[in-house]
Design an enzyme around this catalytic site. Structure first.
Site, PDB file in Angstrom:
ATOM      1  N   SER A 132      32.724  40.868   1.492  1.00  0.00           N
ATOM      2  CA  SER A 132      34.039  40.867   0.836  1.00  0.00           C
ATOM      3  C   SER A 132      34.390  39.432   0.462  1.00  0.00           C
ATOM      4  CB  SER A 132      35.105  41.454   1.774  1.00  0.00           C
ATOM      5  OG  SER A 132      34.878  42.818   1.985  1.00  0.00           O
ATOM      6  N   LYS A 174      38.117  46.154  -3.765  1.00  0.00           N
ATOM      7  CA  LYS A 174      38.213  45.942  -2.314  1.00  0.00           C
ATOM      8  C   LYS A 174      39.522  45.240  -1.964  1.00  0.00           C
ATOM      9  CE  LYS A 174      37.275  45.612   2.042  1.00  0.00           C
ATOM     10  NZ  LYS A 174      36.071  45.021   2.633  1.00  0.00           N
ATOM     11  N   LYS A 229      42.228  37.185   5.647  1.00  0.00           N
ATOM     12  CA  LYS A 229      41.335  36.628   4.622  1.00  0.00           C
ATOM     13  C   LYS A 229      41.423  37.446   3.344  1.00  0.00           C
ATOM     14  CE  LYS A 229      37.352  38.130   4.105  1.00  0.00           C
ATOM     15  NZ  LYS A 229      35.953  38.628   4.182  1.00  0.00           N
TER      16      LYS A 229
END
Length: 289
Positions: A94, A168, A236
């Site tokens: 990711s 995502k 994050k």
């Protein structure tokens, strides 16, 4: 198929296990070698460097911590230079969409094809082969990767390079915010005298039901915050979403609010909890920890 898998962490380990069980010739590398060695009994070949792992691979899969690590492994530790031209690299880490586009461009100069294919479903999905896989890149490369990606779950082609990472981020925006709302709602009910477990049971099947309510809500009821996906991973992703929003001139105030809440939880010592651990931060604010 000869497959190289770089990154044998919480997600990479069960994914590597599934590749081995599917009969592929799996070559693995991890910064901490002992983690990669856990796959050796299943037939995987463990390598000391990423360049050794990708040598001769027909498909290369990355499952690394973040974009900086991906760039380091590819372009500083020699992985990219060791991949044969015409090989397909699928980055399932990711990272930021802009990083995916940069990596794809640099790999293209070496003749290496690229897909960004981050996943959702956590370690449970990785173990069961039920991950949602969001794929960006050329349709022809997607078709090449589908047989292998199906070992991990359900792949969906969502657009050009970077689109998988963008999807995502959307996923993580929804996950992060929903965890927060579920935590706040359950805590409110507990403060008012209701049984949180029964509240969860009562709203199951209604419009408020969701996988977050069922999985993370149960963790809250059980006060079980052992890390599956850590608070640090969630923040994050939220920060990547905010950075991407800034790049395209989009205001994302809801995501900004939850980024602050997760950051405060981490500042209060919750970094290594599961991302459902935002519950602990909200409980603490209300004297309910």
């Amino acid at each position: 198929m000869k497959i190289a898998l770089l990154g044998i962490g919480l997600m990479g380990l069960p994914m590597g296990r599934r590749l081995c069980e599917a009969g592929h010739a799996v070559h693995v590398w991890n910064r901490t070698r002992s983690k990669a060695e856990a796959l050796a009994p299943l037939g995987a070949t463990v390598h000391n460097t990423p360049a050794q792992a990708v040598n001769g691979a027909e498909l290369v899969i990355l499952m690394l911590d973040h974009g900086g690590v991906v760039g380091h492994v590819l372009f500083e530790l020699g992985a990219a230079a060791g991949i044969a031209p015409g090989t397909l690299l699928v980055d399932m880490s990711s990272i930021k969409p802009i990083e995916a586009k940069d990596h794809a461009a640099r790999l293209s100069e070496l003749g290496v094809d690229y897909l960004d294919a981050p996943v959702s479903g956590g370690t449970v999905g990785a173990e069961q082969g039920t991950l949602a896989i969001m794929v960006g890149g050329k349709a022809s490369n997607f078709e090449r990767a589908v047989p292998v990606l199906k070992v991990f779950g359900r792949p969906t082609h969502v657009g050009p390079i970077g689109s998988g990472q963008l999807t995502k981020l959307a996923n993580q925006m929804i996950v992060g915010a929903t965890i927060g709302v579920v935590a706040e709602a359950l805590l409110l009910c507990e403060r008012g005298g209701a049984d949180m477990g029964k509240v969860k049971e009562a709203i199951t099947g209604g419009f408020a039901d969701s996988r977050i309510l069922q999985v993370h809500g149960q963790r809250m009821v059980d006060r079980d915050f052992a890390p599956r996906a850590r608070m640090t991973v969630q923040i994050k992703d939220l920060r990547n979403a905010l950075a991407t929003a800034s790049e395209v001139g989009f205001d994302a105030p809801i995501t900004a609010l939850f980024e602050q809440l997760y950051a405060q939880g981490i500042d209060h010592g919750l970094a290594d909890l599961d991302h459902a651990g935002l519950f602990v931060e909200l409980a603490s604010r209300n004297g309910m920890a």
